[in-house]
Design an enzyme around this catalytic site. Structure first.
Site, PDB file in Angstrom:
ATOM      1  N   GLN A 145      62.750  89.347  61.658  1.00 49.33           N
ATOM      2  CA  GLN A 145      61.870  89.995  60.509  1.00 49.33           C
ATOM      3  C   GLN A 145      62.547  90.235  59.273  1.00 49.33           C
ATOM      4  OE1 GLN A 145      59.415  92.031  64.131  1.00 49.33           O
ATOM      5  NE2 GLN A 145      58.754  92.259  62.202  1.00 49.33           N
TER       6      GLN A 145
ATOM      7  N   ARG B 218      53.984  97.339  65.438  1.00 48.02           N
ATOM      8  CA  ARG B 218      52.594  97.177  65.084  1.00 48.02           C
ATOM      9  C   ARG B 218      52.333  98.376  64.184  1.00 48.02           C
ATOM     10  NH1 ARG B 218      48.345  92.746  65.498  1.00 48.02           N
ATOM     11  NH2 ARG B 218      47.160  92.358  64.055  1.00 48.02           N
ATOM     12  N   CYS B 219      53.359  99.051  64.030  1.00 50.85           N
ATOM     13  CA  CYS B 219      52.702 100.765  62.646  1.00 50.85           C
ATOM     14  C   CYS B 219      53.579 100.723  61.911  1.00 50.85           C
ATOM     15  CB  CYS B 219      52.543 101.679  64.127  1.00 50.85           C
ATOM     16  SG  CYS B 219      54.223 101.772  64.235  1.00 50.85           S
TER      17      CYS B 219
ATOM     18  N   GLU C 227      48.619  96.829  59.869  1.00 57.88           N
ATOM     19  CA  GLU C 227      49.192  97.577  61.422  1.00 57.88           C
ATOM     20  C   GLU C 227      47.989  98.786  61.576  1.00 57.88           C
ATOM     21  OE1 GLU C 227      54.433  96.656  61.099  1.00 57.88           O
ATOM     22  OE2 GLU C 227      53.408  98.105  59.974  1.00 57.88           O
TER      23      GLU C 227
END
Ligand SMILES: Cc1cc2nc3c(=O)[nH]c(=O)nc-3n(C[C@H](O)[C@H](O)[C@H](O)COP(=O)(O)OP(=O)(O)OC[C@H]3O[C@@H](n4cnc5c(N)ncnc54)[C@H](O)[C@@H]3O)c2cc1C
Lengths: 287, 807
Positions: B238, B385-386, B761
């Site tokens: 990522q 996902r935050c 997110e």
């Protein structure tokens, strides 16, 4: 998640398959749809040196209905069971249970023979075979023998089948006309085995229950035929109290594992709820 | 030469497919045809495969490792252990959190699934056979699987390698299993607010350990070219540029000799931010053998060894007046980081942005403290996902608000409206030190309540409860309200860095002579659709249709440096860089247009895709014409060409927010929860591509459903990880997923060049409290204050049982 290495065999007749099993001995396993066996091989919980694939044994693929007797070849897939209207009319619980097994991709390959021969208490078909009082036909080097589904399961993954025998046919009498049936399964998601599930077939005589059969999935190390629970229903008007008593009798014979689906007490409780709901559905559907 | 096609201004705008257009995803053509190019699709001549021998124990001493039998397997070439890495000083690697992590277990193993040896073979099958035959002799050691016991006096020492290092990366360590303490806010003032309050609610709220579980697991291919000394690493990264820098620092290979490429990535969700032993081992194996080496983990390895998320035990206290005005908030967290501190947070923030815990409320005084501890569990602690630890914070505050509402017998929506930061208070300085850039919470909440007809739902719930009490139904209805504020777009270099690498991001745009373009960014899409949306930003800025713009990311040899994609930072940071690079191009284009039109630059105005003479739009030059001229016409005082690069250091974070309302029906006899409806209103500022926003919200909500209703990475007393397969680890299918209804308000970020804030997110951050609150709400009238997630069937049934609702 990589299986060990193995030799692959693909006989085209039952006799060849039986011959291969006998000559290869303990190190050989049958593979049908592969959807129980291959995951086990990937975990290396099964490490066969030979796989004998039954896909080309055409004689194991037939569905027949003959004067009230239903015969299913071991290699009939779960998808084919769903697709057969004839079967559905004669014995609707088969389609109902099949739809609750895994997902469409798995049902396209998974077979009824593999499902009942596997011996995994999580498989759904064996409980159905308990309520239908099915007979399994096995072929080995010494020929054919029959065994009742109710006698077949010994403990998890141990069955009355000898290593060199092939389950060829599942046979049972179609349930009486006007019967009602239901399979109710609780699971966490699509593709999951049952937290608990119940199969019920009843026939009614007016408002009175004339006959009943109850089976349970994944709440013990074998499928269960809840004989006592069913007998409580027979002759009753299926009032709430009787149904509750039947559910309690079914719960009494369970011994589920503690696992991600829940602790023992919960899964036992769910077995009772599944029985109650399956009875209610079956009675609704009975004529 | 003017472009003579007579199309209207509206048509010209539409042709661009710029900001606000629901342009179809350009990525989908290849993904839907199975033509993506993922790491495991990379096949190089002579490529070898590596596979790990992993620890079956949670905590054990390694007495010996025998490799002879494995080496005898045909095809097995090498078995690498810590002993082989020690001379290279690679048996430990730095983590993003300032700790070190064993690449291969050094004398002992600290979690089940830990990497012990790396088998290198000519193919995957031989490698797996080799793994089976490596004999490791272990001696079991006592296990800590409960964070609350990690700092007991007699707790076993886990990290022998740092036992004498009591000064950690974030200050002193107070116990051999302690990692850090971190605090923010006014402790004394908060204690006073709690002491003076009319009411105080307090609760221990655990956010269980979960795993991001991307469909594609982690992996890489390392290829050392011994002739030119270049190491190429393809991987599920990522943050490819950061990986290159870190790889250079730990291997001493010069940075220009390392090329990192992130090909298509099948979901990341934070799982692919960290550096894993597999990458190091594959690189070492390639350097030693001179052949490319692939390592790709399987599902069980992914769920049990590469980064988990959450595992926060949070004690919240709220002080309030009796009419529901919050006067103070205190939060303390016991953070379970597993065996190594491999959290992925900006380095100065060991608990990420957890201090956003005051949420959307105007809370005058607050305090938060976090203690991180080691346990015998896998390392990680990534932002699933935050933005960093924001979902934990949002869960805590949103549960606590509901608990307060219940205590005061107030409606959960009403108490939120009463405490919201007001529109006129923005920019708003929170008690814990953040400057919220913008917001309009009341408008969003009012719209949400009206859209779902909240009052009617509550009336229906009253009837349902009465019917339940009369024995007419065994279902209970729950309504979950949550209002979240995210903090995304890390971040300003002055306080945000990862291992010293400032968290700016970048974009380079090059216009081709015929008026099409390529843009390259420092980020990397993992399914977010960057190639679609960033081209839209460029299109709007420079007037070239999005379909004429190629977008590239993920190759460190070609893309400008950036810190990658996670924490919803791509749009806030790289998206801003993209707009700024576009503006640089436009500035030069204006000079060129002025020359071509023989007017002063100041006499020109920008219009969609062209510069036109003010008051005389007939006299204009389109960007396409300008591009051609920039290359082919000698313009006095100007270099040829039309390209620009921008490195953007954001002045602040962005603060997306949203109002979510979910309705559930719970079968009390089975514990099965049916999500009847779910409404999600998101305000992410300027909306670049509404369709992609909707897709992001659908996906994030589905993950939140998974977390609330089932995801759980837990360990038994002996350190065995429970259920690390997809049979047990809950990934909802279409069947389990309800219909998600989306909506929006638009409050642009005042400091972002196009006003965008990031949305990927938000749904995970807001969805978790909304769904959990709905479950709690169903039982609230029966006395339920709080019960820990996941709210799976059996746990719900146990809750009902405790409340006396079952028979
Ligand atoms: C994700 C997933 C979810 C699933 N969910 C369910 C579920 O909910 N309910 C359910 O019931 N099943 C489920 N299954 C199992 C699936 O239905 C299998 O297909 C079935 O259990 C076995 O059938 P098969 O044809 O695939 O057998 P195989 O996997 O090929 O074989 C299973 C075993 O039976 C033996 N065998 C096969 N055929 C014969 C034969 N004719 N004679 C003797 N022995 C034989 C094999 O040697 C092997 O030991 C699931 C499978 C997966 C992968």
């Amino acid at each position: 998640m990589i299986p060990g290495s193995f030799e692959y065999h693909r006989p085209s007749s039952l006799a060849d398959a039986v011959g291969l099993l006998s000559s290869l001995g303990d190190d050989a396993l049958l593979v049908a749809g592969g959807h129980s066996l291959i995951p086990m091989m990937k975990f290396r919980m099964a490490v066969p040196e030979h796989l004998v694939d039954l896909q080309d044994v055409k004689s194991l693929k037939s569905i027949s209905l003959d004067s009230g007797q239903i015969s299913l070849g071991a290699m009939v897939t779960q998808a084919e069971i769903i697709l057969s209207d004839e079967l559905h009319v004669a014995c609707p619980i088969l389609r109902e249970v099949s739809y609750q097994i895994a997902d469409p991709q798995i049902r396209n390959l998974g077979t009824i023979g593999g499902n009942v021969a596997n011996g995994d208490p999580g498989n759904d078909m064996p409980a159905i075979m308990q309520v239908l009082d099915a007979t399994y036909i096995l072929t080995g080097p010494d020929g054919e023998r029959e065994i009742a589904a109710r006698e077949f399961y010994e403990s998890a993954f141990f069955t009355a089948r000898q290593d060199n025998e092939i389950l060829t046919t599942i046979r049972f009498a179609a349930p009486a006309a006007g019967h009602g049936s239901s399979y109710v399964k609780q699971k966490r998601k699509i593709g999951d085995y049952a937290t608990a599930a119940a199969a019920v077939i009843v026939t009614m005589s007016g408002d009175t229950c004339a006959s009943a059969s109850i089976g349970l999935t994944n709440v013990a190390d074998t499928p269960l035929w809840a004989e006592n629970a069913a007998s409580l229903l027979v002759g009753s008007s299926l009032d709430g109290e009787t149904i509750k008593a039947a559910a309690d009798a079914a719960k009494a014979i369970t011994d589920p594992a503690d696992d991600g689906r829940g602790p023992k007490d919960y899964r036992t409780h769910i077995a009772g709820i599944m029985v109650q709901r399956a009875i209610a559905n079956a009675v609704d559907r009975a004529k | 030469m003017n472009d003579q096609t007579p199309i209207s201004r509206e048509e010209r705008i539409e042709k661009l497919q710029g900001l606000g257009s629901s342009r179809k995803r350009v990525e989908d053509a290849r993904f839907t045809q199975g033509a993506g190019n993922y790491v495991d699709d990379i096949k190089l001549p002579g490529m070898l495969f590596g596979d790990f021998v992993r620890s079956p124990y949670g905590h054990a001493r390694i007495k010996s490792i025998k490799t002879e039998a494995a080496l005898a397997v045909p095809g097995v070439l090498a078995v690498i252990t810590a002993e082989d890495l020690k001379p290279l000083n690679l048996h430990y690697m730095p983590t993003l959190a300032g700790d070190v992590q064993a690449v291969l277990a050094d004398e002992k193993v600290l979690f089940q699934g830990q990497e012990v040896a790396f088998v290198v073979a000519t193919d995957r099958y031989a490698a797996a056979d080799g793994v089976e035959l490596v004999e490791v002799d272990y001696e079991g050691l006592p296990v800590i699987n409960d964070a609350f016991k990690a700092m007991d006096d007699n707790a076993p020492l886990l990290r022998e390698d740092i036992k004498d290092k009591m000064e950690g990366a974030h200050g002193p360590r107070k116990h051999h299993n302690h990692i850090f303490s971190w605090e923010e806010g006014d402790k004394k003032g908060t204690e006073k607010a709690l002491a003076d309050a009319d009411v105080v609610v307090e609760e221990l709220i655990t956010y269980q350990r979960v795993h991001p579980c991307p469909l594609e697991t982690c992996g890489c291919v390392a290829s050392m070219d011994k002739i030119n000394g270049k190491l190429t690493l393809w991987g599920t990264f990522q943050a490819p540029h950061a990986v290159r820098t870190v790889a250079s620092l730990i291997t001493n290979i010069a940075e220009h000799n390392i090329r990192v490429i992130s090909p298509d990535i099948g979901g990341g969700f934070g799982n692919k931010v960290g550096v894993y032993p597999g990458y190091i081992c594959a690189a070492v194996a390639s350097i030693v053998t001179g052949k490319p080496v692939k390592w790709v983990e399987d599902r069980i390895e992914n769920l049990s060894a590469t980064a988990f998320a959450r595992d926060y035990h949070m004690t919240g206290k709220i002080a309030a007046t009796k009419d529901g005005k919050i006067t103070g908030l205190s939060a303390h967290v016991l953070a379970d980081h597993g065996a190594f501190d491999a959290c992925a947070d900006p380095t100065k923030f060991p608990a990420g942005f957890f201090s956003i815990v005051t949420g959307s409320y105007d809370i005058p005084v607050a305090y938060c403290g976090v203690d991180g501890v080691y346990t015998n569990k896998a390392p990680g602690g990534v932002a699933y996902r935050c933005s960093f630890r924001v979902t934990e914070a949002a869960y805590l505050i949103e549960r606590m608000i509901d608990i307060l509402a219940r205590k005061l017998d107030m409606d959960p929506a009403e108490i939120r409206l009463k405490n919201f930061i007001k529109k006129e208070q923005f920019p708003y300085n929170s008690a814990l030190g953040w400057e919220y850039d913008s917001g309009d919470y009341h408008t969003a909440m009012d719209k949400a309540l009206a859209s779902v007809d909240y009052n009617a739902l509550r009336a229906e719930q009253e009837e349902n409860r009465a019917a339940f009490d009369r024995g007419e139904t065994r279902n209970l209805m729950g309504i979950g309200v949550a209002f979240f504020t995210e903090i995304v777009g890390a971040g300003p270099v002055k306080n945000c860095d990862i291992l010293g690498l400032g968290m700016f991001d970048s974009c380079e745009i090059r216009i081709h002579p015929t008026g099409s373009a390529i843009a390259r960014l420092g980020t990397i899409s993992q399914g977010q659709g960057h190639a679609t949306t960033f081209a839209q930003i460029v299109a709007s800025e420079i007037g070239i249709p999005a379909e004429d713009i190629t977008l590239e990311e993920g190759d460190t040899d070609t893309a400008p440096y950036g810190l990658g994609t996670y924490g919803s930072r791509s749009t806030p940071v790289a998206g801003a860089a993209t707009a700024m690079a576009g503006r640089k191009i436009r500035a030069k284009a204006q000079m060129i247009a002025a020359y071509l039109l023989e007017v002063h630059e100041g006499d020109l105005e920008w219009d969609v895709d062209r510069f036109q003479v003010k008051g005389n739009p007939e006299a204009h030059k389109t960007m396409k014409e300008i591009a051609f001229a920039s290359y082919n016409q000698a313009i006095p005082g100007l270099e040829p060409g039309l390209e620009a690069v921008s490195y953007y250091d954001p002045p602040n974070m962005t603060y997306p927010f949203g109002a979510y309302i979910g309705v559930v029906d719970i079968d009390v006899d089975t514990g099965v929860v049916d999500v009847r409806s779910f409404y999600a209103l998101d305000d992410c500022g300027t909306r670049i591509n509404p369709m992609i926003i909707e897709g992001q919200v659908h996906g994030g909500l589905t993950e939140s459903l998974a977390i609330v209703m089932g995801q759980d990475i837990s360990y038994d007393e002996t350190g065995n990880i429970k259920g690390a397969t997809l049979m047990d680890y809950f990934l909802p299918t279409a069947v389990e997923t309800p219909n998600w209804e989306t909506d929006f308000t638009t409050t642009p970020s005042p400091h972002h060049p196009i006003g965008a804030k990031g949305v990927g997110e938000s749904p995970n951050v807001g969805g978790v409290p909304a769904l959990s609150n709905a479950v709690h709400d169903a039982f609230a009238h029966k006395g339920l204050t709080h019960t820990q997630m996941p709210h799976d069937h059996w746990r719900i049934w146990k809750t009902a049982q405790k409340l006396g609702l079952t028979d």
